[in-house]
Write a protein that holds these residues in place. Sequence first.
Motif, PDB file in Angstrom:
ATOM      1  N   GLN A 230       0.810  -1.220   0.000  1.00 38.54           N
ATOM      2  CA  GLN A 230       0.000   0.000   0.000  1.00 38.54           C
ATOM      3  C   GLN A 230       0.844   1.272   0.000  1.00 38.54           C
ATOM      4  O   GLN A 230       0.329   2.375  -0.208  1.00 38.54           O
ATOM      5  CB  GLN A 230      -0.974   0.008   1.177  1.00 38.54           C
ATOM      6  CG  GLN A 230      -0.337  -0.161   2.544  1.00 38.54           C
ATOM      7  CD  GLN A 230      -0.350  -1.601   2.999  1.00 38.54           C
ATOM      8  OE1 GLN A 230      -0.137  -2.516   2.200  1.00 38.54           O
ATOM      9  NE2 GLN A 230      -0.628  -1.814   4.284  1.00 38.54           N
ATOM     10  N   ASP A 231       2.163   1.126   0.237  1.00 38.08           N
ATOM     11  CA  ASP A 231       3.048   2.286   0.201  1.00 38.08           C
ATOM     12  C   ASP A 231       3.605   2.565  -1.197  1.00 38.08           C
ATOM     13  O   ASP A 231       4.261   3.594  -1.408  1.00 38.08           O
ATOM     14  CB  ASP A 231       4.220   2.090   1.171  1.00 38.08           C
ATOM     15  CG  ASP A 231       3.765   2.084   2.626  1.00 38.08           C
ATOM     16  OD1 ASP A 231       2.700   2.674   2.914  1.00 38.08           O
ATOM     17  OD2 ASP A 231       4.451   1.468   3.460  1.00 38.08           O
ATOM     18  N   LEU A 232       3.363   1.654  -2.135  1.00 34.07           N
ATOM     19  CA  LEU A 232       3.851   1.858  -3.501  1.00 34.07           C
ATOM     20  C   LEU A 232       3.034   2.932  -4.208  1.00 34.07           C
ATOM     21  O   LEU A 232       1.810   3.023  -4.034  1.00 34.07           O
ATOM     22  CB  LEU A 232       3.775   0.548  -4.290  1.00 34.07           C
ATOM     23  CG  LEU A 232       4.658  -0.601  -3.803  1.00 34.07           C
ATOM     24  CD1 LEU A 232       4.362  -1.868  -4.607  1.00 34.07           C
ATOM     25  CD2 LEU A 232       6.139  -0.255  -3.889  1.00 34.07           C
ATOM     26  N   LEU A 233       3.708   3.729  -5.017  1.00 30.28           N
ATOM     27  CA  LEU A 233       3.016   4.739  -5.819  1.00 30.28           C
ATOM     28  C   LEU A 233       2.252   4.049  -6.942  1.00 30.28           C
ATOM     29  O   LEU A 233       2.783   3.154  -7.614  1.00 30.28           O
ATOM     30  CB  LEU A 233       4.024   5.729  -6.411  1.00 30.28           C
ATOM     31  CG  LEU A 233       4.895   6.498  -5.409  1.00 30.28           C
ATOM     32  CD1 LEU A 233       5.923   7.340  -6.155  1.00 30.28           C
ATOM     33  CD2 LEU A 233       4.033   7.375  -4.514  1.00 30.28           C
ATOM     34  N   THR A 234       1.016   4.457  -7.156  1.00 30.55           N
ATOM     35  CA  THR A 234       0.195   3.873  -8.212  1.00 30.55           C
ATOM     36  C   THR A 234       0.010   4.874  -9.346  1.00 30.55           C
ATOM     37  O   THR A 234       0.380   6.049  -9.234  1.00 30.55           O
ATOM     38  CB  THR A 234      -1.177   3.446  -7.657  1.00 30.55           C
ATOM     39  OG1 THR A 234      -1.836   4.592  -7.095  1.00 30.55           O
ATOM     40  CG2 THR A 234      -1.017   2.374  -6.583  1.00 30.55           C
ATOM     41  N   GLY A 235      -0.559   4.400 -10.450  1.00 31.02           N
ATOM     42  CA  GLY A 235      -0.787   5.254 -11.606  1.00 31.02           C
ATOM     43  C   GLY A 235       0.145   4.930 -12.752  1.00 31.02           C
ATOM     44  O   GLY A 235       1.026   4.076 -12.648  1.00 31.02           O
ATOM     45  N   VAL A 236      -0.056   5.626 -13.858  1.00 35.74           N
ATOM     46  CA  VAL A 236       0.710   5.425 -15.096  1.00 35.74           C
ATOM     47  C   VAL A 236       1.717   6.550 -15.244  1.00 35.74           C
ATOM     48  O   VAL A 236       1.357   7.731 -15.212  1.00 35.74           O
ATOM     49  CB  VAL A 236      -0.227   5.367 -16.315  1.00 35.74           C
ATOM     50  CG1 VAL A 236       0.565   5.285 -17.618  1.00 35.74           C
ATOM     51  CG2 VAL A 236      -1.184   4.182 -16.190  1.00 35.74           C
ATOM     52  N   HIS A 237       3.006   6.184 -15.395  1.00 41.24           N
ATOM     53  CA  HIS A 237       4.043   7.190 -15.612  1.00 41.24           C
ATOM     54  C   HIS A 237       3.981   7.740 -17.032  1.00 41.24           C
ATOM     55  O   HIS A 237       3.709   7.006 -17.991  1.00 41.24           O
ATOM     56  CB  HIS A 237       5.440   6.582 -15.403  1.00 41.24           C
ATOM     57  CG  HIS A 237       5.802   6.379 -13.969  1.00 41.24           C
ATOM     58  ND1 HIS A 237       5.568   5.199 -13.306  1.00 41.24           N
ATOM     59  CD2 HIS A 237       6.394   7.217 -13.064  1.00 41.24           C
ATOM     60  CE1 HIS A 237       6.003   5.296 -12.057  1.00 41.24           C
ATOM     61  NE2 HIS A 237       6.498   6.509 -11.891  1.00 41.24           N
ATOM     62  N   CYS A 238       4.279   9.018 -17.162  1.00 43.34           N
ATOM     63  CA  CYS A 238       4.394   9.626 -18.492  1.00 43.34           C
ATOM     64  C   CYS A 238       5.687   9.154 -19.144  1.00 43.34           C
ATOM     65  O   CYS A 238       6.769   9.304 -18.561  1.00 43.34           O
ATOM     66  CB  CYS A 238       4.386  11.151 -18.376  1.00 43.34           C
ATOM     67  SG  CYS A 238       4.709  11.981 -19.949  1.00 43.34           S
TER      68      CYS A 238
END
Length: 332
Positions: A230-238
């Motif tokens: 749960q500490d990992l950054l989520t989302g799509v990198h540009c």
Amino acid sequence: MKQKIQFKSYTREKLEALLRRIELNHPARMEIESYLRSIKSGDWGERSLDYYTSFLNMKDYVICQGLRLLSSNNYHFQIDTLLLHSNFILILEVKNMAGTLKFDTRYNQLIQEVGDREEVYKDPIQQVNHQHYQFSRWLEDFRFPANIPIHSYVIVANDRAKIVPKNNEEILSHKVLRTTKLLDCIHKHQSTHKKEILSTKQLKKITKLFIKHHKPANPDLLKKYNIRKQDLLTGVHCPQCTSLPMKRVHGKWVCTDCNSSSKSAHLNALQDYFLLINPTITNQQVRDFLHINNVAGANYVLQQLHLPHQGTTSNRAYLLESLDLGQPTKRT
């Protein structure tokens, strides 16, 4: 039948993924970066042999890099570079280390001195000798000829490293080589070993067995560095400016920082998920990790990937293994 097979480890890809997915000020970042630098240095050292092996007769060798096998006593062993010839086999343990390298064969250690800093490592001569023993046993387990000559060496890939024998200089002269001496060593064994032990058919069989039985290193880095999922950054990198997260707009990913867009930027994010979190992913997990706000949008992303899946429609999990970068690559 010269072939070159590069077996990838998950370790480097996992470290790179982890650095993308933790905060810049994370307490483990410096340690992770240091580990990644050592992995990259080792990779460069192994690749530095490519120049010299390119001069070998194209039809005589099978060259494997990064092969990791399970021994008969259920322990894994990895060989940096393995050269197979019908008449002999070479095992090469590559060290890409700077500074003064003191080989202490009495106490089985390698002492590296860089400036006023000193570090002690396991003895690479002992290490490659043990690989030699394990690989010989592995060949016996698959009933290959026991009389195939096998030679093992430590290769110092850094041209500026100073090699110093702390004791027993004779062992070093026989077991430690610079990359510039590699071709001379190979040609010496070609001229010494005239009898064919492994047929072309057997060499092909060994190659197939390597691909089948290679067990890539797959460390649990979250556990190693005490990082919660749960500490990992989520989302799509540009892909242009690396900012996080991109937004999903009309079937494309749009960066709110540099305004660039991409239709496939989510592939790297799913690869990160595979490497760090789980080999399977559900629609809900796709929505959470990629920041997609509806079921239909996540379904569209998954369907475009044509991933194998398991379970019923309501609890379907998609297998991300086909996105995996850790499979061996073959060059002929």
